[in-house]
Structures are given as structure tokens and as C-alpha cells.
Design an enzyme around this catalytic site. Sequence first.
Site, PDB file in Angstrom:
ATOM      1  N   GLU B  50      73.542  49.767  86.186  1.00 45.76           N
ATOM      2  CA  GLU B  50      73.590  48.933  84.991  1.00 45.76           C
ATOM      3  C   GLU B  50      73.957  49.816  83.795  1.00 45.76           C
ATOM      4  OE1 GLU B  50      69.910  46.776  84.266  1.00 45.76           O
ATOM      5  OE2 GLU B  50      70.615  46.167  82.286  1.00 45.76           O
ATOM      6  N   ASP B  61      65.000  45.656  73.044  1.00 47.24           N
ATOM      7  CA  ASP B  61      64.821  47.041  73.489  1.00 47.24           C
ATOM      8  C   ASP B  61      63.770  47.789  72.690  1.00 47.24           C
ATOM      9  OD1 ASP B  61      66.687  47.419  75.671  1.00 47.24           O
ATOM     10  OD2 ASP B  61      68.238  46.956  74.195  1.00 47.24           O
TER      11      ASP B  61
END
Lengths: 409, 274
Positions: B50, B61
Site C-alpha cells: 500500500e 492519520d
Amino acid sequence: MKSWPALSEEPKPLTGRPDVRGRFGAYGGKFVPETLVPALLELDAAFEGALADSTFRSELDDLLRNYVGRETPLYEAVRFSRRLGGARIFLKREDLAHTGAHKINNTLGQALLAQRMGKKRIIAETGAGQHGVAAATAAALLGMECVVYMGTLDIKRQALNVTRMKMLGAEVRPVASGSCSLKDSVNEAVRDWVTNVRDTHYILGSVVGPHPYPWMVREFQSVIGSETRRQILDREGRLPDVLVACVGAGSNAIGFFHSFLDDPVEMIGVEAAGLGLETGKHAATLNAGSVGVLHGALSYLLQDDDGQIIEAHSVAAGLDYPGVGPEHSHLKDIGRVRYVTATDREALRGFYLLARTEGIIPALESAHALAFVEQLAPQMSKDSLIVVCLSGRGDKDVAQVDEQTEVAP
Amino acid sequence: MKSAIEAAIRRANQQGRCAFIPFLTAGFPDRSTCVEILVELAGSGADVIEVGLPFSDPLADGPTIQSAGKQALDNGVTPEVVLEIVAAAKKRMSAPMVLMTYLNPILRAGTETFAARARKAGVSGVIVPDLPPEEADDWLDAAAKHGLDTTFMIAPTTPLDRVAGIAAKTSGFLYYVSMTGVTGSALVVSNEVLAHMGQVRRLSRVPVAVGFGVSTPEHARTLSEAADGVIVGSALIREVQSRQEPGDAVLAAGRLAASLSAALYRPNGGNVTN
């Protein structure tokens, strides 16, 4: 006693409720991480339930009247009008609401809703600190824990409000990422919410973010316009010609405009042109931005060719945001509201002009609306009526304005 | 069309392993070292890789991936550069690559254009953390047209009646977010989450991979039977951040990847039912 304006009026054909996807025209929606989707569905249902519940509404109405001090006055600024020479100018005095800005209308509504949903903790983002103070106030009133995220740049330029939040028992968490201002505080608040979603309600401070926020915040703020409409009709027997409000993310403007959308009234939203649109240092999302997704909604925003968000600039911390509420984007596209700009310098001049002619120190945000009125009023006849939403008071800004010596009269 | 990502995860499962899916921010710590790390990961047991497209406002995040993204953006890593990195790495590995990007860069390029470019660079699937399935129709059309998988996320807060709808739309795999939190937070695998993950797995026709906060071989081992794949991002980035020399960073990332993938062999072999 006067009947209190309903929190939610009949849906307006032009731009009433967003559609089932939370859209105003093409704008809005719910672009968030999956963790938050169930929380937003829960919030949507809870808000719907609260609107239909007369107990909730009477509780909020009671607080707005006896705690906030509503209705706020509609004041004719005679000396300010005379100085500009032209239209008669009225000020909707949201600066006189408890805590000094319109933000309290929304935070009380959302905090009551959070309590109703069984949430123990509230979080908020803040730019100018007015929303942070209003959230901390609501939390103190209802006995809830409160954390406010604030950019380090804003902490510096709005020190007074940081102190107020702390005195009210809120924790102010500095945000040092990105532009260290409002956009980054929203990011950090969303990260907190994702982490603590089960026991925390996020009191978003404006008509931005994912559905149902733009709709819910508008409903809580629409008391501004519904009062104004009744007040001007009582006083002048007619509707105003023009409404003017500043637009950062846009909550005071939407709340002010909303009751007039079906009326033959011109509406003008004033965005922050910062150092000038041509410099790129501005926050004029609707005038100089393009469509994209930021903070959960599709709307106009400031971005580069690759879709990275550009940092906004305004002397007014509360306007220093690269996005805008999706309903404003819709109102722009259909041409119902005209969006113009005022620079930092023009806003500072408006700030002093109101202070010197009326003895009212406006928030720098609201001073952008006054700055545009300075140009508009002289072009209008003496019997025409302008109403300006004076969204907040300027105590928080006096130190910052005092440093801008080149603009002082 | 047969999904290369799904096939790679199933292949690992047939070999008695939970699939290993490392994540790296594209352009971190710099463009060329990033390519070397990706290749090293593929050689250290990665079944799928990924790659994250750096974004100015990464609200899903935590601090680790935020700082890696900021470093990449400061180094001038644009979406175009990201795809160059993917293409360069892809030439040297067989593992399929998944691109993780927030929605706005896709919208800015145009969904069709973005999908076409990603496919051309060698991307097999896309994850868009701020695009829930109810908003995804335009993107799904473009992705399908260009043969890209679209992987949706399930969170511990997702009710089961919603899981079914999401599982019906996802392709490649279904991303199970291990916790209510941002990437890189401390992971505590509770019985509730394991039970929910089990229910999600039964509702999904594609493999379920779990990520967010997975940082140690112990985590990997705990999750190896509960999921079909395990995603590790922040821990790898921290490993890279702790090395000054690019060569050291590459080797350190490879070592962590090897220890994580070794921990994903299932004690009872390939007999985990799905």
C-alpha cells in the site's frame, strides 16, 4: 411576552433542508472516514428528534432568552450612516449576545443535543476563539468536559480568548501542524472525535463539515435572521433593501440570510481578501476558489493544481479558513447571494470607523462587512435600508489592531 | 475481471499465512529511497503493498504518517511524482500495489483521469479513507472502467446492517480499521473487536485485512487468525525515520517487514475458515 421565533421554520423552497444525501444543490455530503459515519447518522437522527421535541425547544429558547440575552437589538447606526452619506444602516447586535458573538446560539443548541444523546465530553475547534469560548461556556453551564483545539498562531493573536476558555474550565490544546490556524484545528478535532466518538460530541462551530452539521448549525443560527426580519418589520414596516454579513466558513451569514431567502432582499456576503486577491494571501474561497472536498463536504475551497489545500490568510482569525459552507456555494451558484471581498486594510478602517462614530468596537471579522458597507451605502438613496450582521465584539482584537499603526486614524 | 489483490491475499492464505500488507508514504523519506524501500518490502514477505499519496490535510492519520506526508510534500512530491514512484517500484516486483489517497486530489484531477493514470502506473486498487460507499458512485464507475479495485473500510463502530452494504461494494479486500482512532495509535485488540471482525469476515465475499496501530510481531500474531491480511504503516515509517542513512533505512524497513511477515504464519496452517 412576544412569541419566540421557531428554531426550525417551514422548509423554504429555495434552500430549505438539504436532500437525503445532505446536499444543497450539488454541495455538501458526508465525506468522512467510516468510523464517523455511524456517529453522523446518530447525530442526524438525534437532531431531527430534538427539532420535533417541544421540551428541547423550550429548554433552548429559555436559555437563549434568559442566559444569552436574546433577542439581540437591531440598532440604527445613525452617525455611522451619516458619515457614509447614503442608506440608513442598521446593526444586528450579535456582539451583545453572552460571550460576545453569535457563536453561543449554536454551542448551546449542540451542547443540549449532546446531553440528550448521553455524551459526556465535548470538543471544539476555534479560530478567533469566539467559538471556543462559546463551547467552553456551554460546557460549563451543562457540566460537561470540554477540549478546544486551537492553532498556535491563533493562540498568539487571540490570547484574551485563550484565557477566557481556561477560566471556564476548558482545556485548550495547541495545534502546531499546517498553517497553525483554523483549518488545522478542525483536522485535530476530527482526529480526536474519530478516537473518542463513543462518548464525545464534536461541536463544530460553523456551517461546514459533513451532513448534518451545515444544516444543524444553520438551524441554530437562523434565530439571527428570524429576529431581524421581525424587528425591521416592526420598526420600519418594510423589509430591508440589503443584508450584509462577513463570510469565513459562513455561520453568521447563513443564520442572518436564511429567513429572507424568499423575500425581495439583496444579500451580500463579504469574504476576506487578506493582503489582496492578486497576492494569493487571502481567504476568499467563493471569489477565488474552486470546488473540492475539505473537512467532509463538497464545496468551494482554496487548493492548488494537485488538489492540496492552500493556507488561507486574513487579519481576522475567524475568517482565516480555506473552505466555506456548502449552502453558500449553492447560493453563489444560483445567484441568490452576491459574494464580495474586503482586504485586511479595509477591514481595519471599518473597525475604526464604527468605533469612532458609534462607540462600538466590532470584531475584525464583522469589520469586513462594515468595510463593504462603507463602499455600498454612499451609492444608495437616503431612504434605503441596509442591515449589517455585527457578528461579534472586538475586545479580542484590540491588541492586534493596536499593532497595525499605519491604519490608525 | 479477476482481482490481483484478492488473488495475492488468497494465495498467502492458502500457504498457511495471513497476508502481509505494508504501507509507505510515497516520496518518503525521499523519492529514490522510497522506491528502494518498496522493492525491499516486496522481497521481505509483502503480499500486497500500500502506497500513500501525501495530502495537506490527512485527517484519518496520526502524527507519524502526517509527518512522513509533510516531508514528502516539502520535497515536492505531487500526485504525478507518486505515480512515477509506483511505476518505478512496480517494474521490480510482482506484488500488486494499492494506492491510498484522500478524495480531493482525485477530484482535482477528475475521477476518470485519475483512475486512468493510476492504472497506467501499475496501481491495482485504491483506498480513499474519506469516501464512504454512499458518496462513491462516480469514483466506482471510473475505477471499474479502468480495472481498479476500490477497497472500503469498516470500523469497530460500523453496525452489521451497514457492513453488508459496504462489503457488497468493496473489491480487492475489505479494510478493517482495528480501533476508533487515527493511524499509528496504540493498539489494544479487544474481544469485542475480534468478535466484530469475525462477523464482518462472515459477511464479506472478499478477504478482510486489518490495519491501524499494528506495529509488532506480537500484534501480527494475535491478528493472524482473525483476519486474512494485516496492514502495517506507522511502525515501518518510524523505523525509517530512526535511520540517518538511506541504505540503513532500506535494510531496517526490510528487517521489520520480515519479522512481521514471519509472525503471520498460522499455527494451525492453512485451515482457517472464512
